[in-house]
Design a protein around this motif. Structure first.
Motif, PDB file in Angstrom:
ATOM      1  N   GLU A 166      -9.310   4.743  -2.689  1.00  7.58           N
ATOM      2  CA  GLU A 166      -8.392   3.697  -2.225  1.00  7.58           C
ATOM      3  C   GLU A 166      -9.067   2.332  -2.125  1.00  7.58           C
ATOM      4  O   GLU A 166      -8.441   1.356  -1.738  1.00  7.58           O
ATOM      5  CB  GLU A 166      -7.779   4.092  -0.879  1.00  7.58           C
TER       6      GLU A 166
ATOM      7  N   VAL B 264      -3.570  -7.099  -6.698  1.00  9.10           N
ATOM      8  CA  VAL B 264      -2.963  -7.932  -5.654  1.00  9.10           C
ATOM      9  C   VAL B 264      -3.567  -7.614  -4.285  1.00  9.10           C
ATOM     10  O   VAL B 264      -3.866  -8.511  -3.497  1.00  9.10           O
ATOM     11  CB  VAL B 264      -1.435  -7.710  -5.630  1.00  9.10           C
ATOM     12  N   LEU B 265      -3.769  -6.339  -4.022  1.00  8.09           N
ATOM     13  CA  LEU B 265      -4.273  -5.911  -2.703  1.00  8.09           C
ATOM     14  C   LEU B 265      -5.774  -6.099  -2.573  1.00  8.09           C
ATOM     15  O   LEU B 265      -6.324  -5.853  -1.505  1.00  8.09           O
ATOM     16  CB  LEU B 265      -3.920  -4.440  -2.455  1.00  8.09           C
TER      17      LEU B 265
ATOM     18  N   ARG C 193       0.479   9.246  -6.242  1.00  8.87           N
ATOM     19  CA  ARG C 193       0.970  10.615  -6.216  1.00  8.87           C
ATOM     20  C   ARG C 193       1.726  10.950  -7.497  1.00  8.87           C
ATOM     21  O   ARG C 193       1.507  11.995  -8.115  1.00  8.87           O
ATOM     22  CB  ARG C 193       1.891  10.763  -4.997  1.00  8.87           C
TER      23      ARG C 193
ATOM     24  N   PRO D 211       0.819  -1.222   0.000  1.00  8.09           N
ATOM     25  CA  PRO D 211       0.000   0.000   0.000  1.00  8.09           C
ATOM     26  C   PRO D 211       0.849   1.267   0.000  1.00  8.09           C
ATOM     27  O   PRO D 211       0.421   2.304  -0.528  1.00  8.09           O
ATOM     28  CB  PRO D 211      -0.804  -0.103   1.301  1.00  8.09           C
ATOM     29  N   ILE D 212       2.031   1.171   0.542  1.00  8.53           N
ATOM     30  CA  ILE D 212       2.912   2.346   0.563  1.00  8.53           C
ATOM     31  C   ILE D 212       3.460   2.602  -0.842  1.00  8.53           C
ATOM     32  O   ILE D 212       3.549   3.753  -1.283  1.00  8.53           O
ATOM     33  CB  ILE D 212       4.027   2.132   1.605  1.00  8.53           C
TER      34      ILE D 212
ATOM     35  N   LEU E   6       1.849   1.767  -3.507  1.00 11.07           N
ATOM     36  CA  LEU E   6       0.693   2.230  -4.278  1.00 11.07           C
ATOM     37  C   LEU E   6       0.412   3.715  -4.018  1.00 11.07           C
ATOM     38  O   LEU E   6       0.135   4.481  -4.944  1.00 11.07           O
ATOM     39  CB  LEU E   6      -0.535   1.381  -3.926  1.00 11.07           C
ATOM     40  N   ARG E   7       0.516   4.114  -2.767  1.00  7.05           N
ATOM     41  CA  ARG E   7       0.281   5.522  -2.450  1.00  7.05           C
ATOM     42  C   ARG E   7       1.280   6.422  -3.177  1.00  7.05           C
ATOM     43  O   ARG E   7       0.924   7.471  -3.725  1.00  7.05           O
ATOM     44  CB  ARG E   7       0.376   5.740  -0.928  1.00  7.05           C
TER      45      ARG E   7
END
Lengths: 209, 209
Positions: B107, B77-78, B23, B15-16, B18-19
DNA sequence: TAGATTGTTAATCGATTAACAATC
DNA sequence: TAGATTGTTAATCGATTAACAATC
């Protein structure tokens, strides 16, 4: 034993141990073994003993750990024997909720000043504090030697506000803005982003349909 | 390649990534190398490539990763290709702030129902939703097959509310109550406690004196 | 004393990193 | 083609665990 060499991951578990001990103390329990504490936290007893051994010998063979004593030791190690003053930047809904968070003081922190840059919020009272213009932040931080800040501004203002905080002398930032911020390496940042945690959990969910 | 065997710590970084990609995409960037992404996140390029390799081959030698494609793969994946409905329990200041959190939908999450047990809050409208009595939670969760909950109740009500959520069929709980909750092992819990993060940071501060 | 549990050592396990052939 | 960067292997590094002597 040299505290400088304790791994980050060990340090990150200490507040969790302390929180569990606080709870046990409230319930009136006096002593706990590493086994029983580990069962509660889903952590092995060996890991708890190893973690604590980085900082000293806090237990008694055959007995376990005296809760009150271990709480005091962890507070000392974590640097929360006294109360750190904290500034909060960003007085939206989240900032206001944090300003009213009841448990900071008992955990070693106290929000002492609120800042925003919206003219209609400045002067308003939240949690018995007057919201100040962020232009006054540097002088407040310097005068009161504040080292800790909570960042609860929108993503668009996060980096700029972080720069102001660092420039003013803040050393630790709890970042609630949904965006990563860049700071010099000597500044500690912890990022709290609910979307990140939700996504991490959704990995383990079976897909709908 | 078997997703069942991917270490938790790898999943927690996705997730990090992805974030950061979100951006970059917003800023109009099309492609990024593991090196450049790592520099932004203070993570080694090798770690990023290794992490991603658990799930497939998403990059091109000599070029790097096409951001839009990697975003889509990470979302897949998430498990956030679609939007998960979420229930929020506890409509105090923090709950209301979360109900209005603007970024959940993009999200992969959407708060679809609010619950509280205080009679004076029930019926009130927050974020265009009517706060419902928590006694109706099980039927709402079952009917809409909701798997994800946010727990924003006071510490004193946290365990009881968690029990209700689990009983109703919730599989993932984001816990904002300042207390650990016990749930069966198949339920995923993520605990967000600002005091824990502040204490972790204060370890690295020099003591005042 | 007998039983329980710590603190620590050594072994195991797992994660990170360095390096490079493959290849875009 | 020359340069850049991936995906992967093997080596390194570090964290966790098992086991047990020490001792309360």
């Amino acid at each position: 034993m040299d505290a400088n060499k304790v791994p980050d991951i060990v340090v990150s578990r200490l507040p969790i141990y302390l929180r569990a001990l606080n709870r046990l103390a409230e319930e009136g329990q006096k002593v706990i073994s590493s086994q029983a504490l580990g069962d509660q936290l889903s952590i092995s007893s060996a890991q708890i003993r190893k973690d604590l051994s980085h900082f000293g010998e806090f237990g008694k063979q055959g007995t376990g750990y005296v809760i009150e004593y271990l709480q005091a030791q962890l507070r000392r190690v974590l640097n929360v024997e006294t109360v750190w003053p904290v500034v909060l930047t960003g007085c939206g809904a989240l900032g206001r909720a944090l300003a009213n968070y009841p448990d900071f003081h008992s955990e070693g922190f106290e929000i002492v000043a609120l800042f925003d840059n919206a003219p209609h919020k400045i002067g308003e009272t939240v949690a018995n504090m007057c919201i100040q213009d962020v232009v006054h932040l540097p002088e407040v931080v310097r005068e009161r030697e504040i080292k800790v800040a909570i960042l609860a501004v929108p993503a668009s203002a996060a980096q700029k506000t972080a720069d102001i905080l660092v420039e003013a002398g803040i050393r630790a930032i709890l970042n609630y803005a949904p965006i990563s911020i860049s700071v010099p390496p000597e500044i500690t940042v912890q990022h709290i982003d609910p979307a990140v945690y939700l996504q991490w959990m959704s990995y383990y969910l079976e897909s709908p349909d």
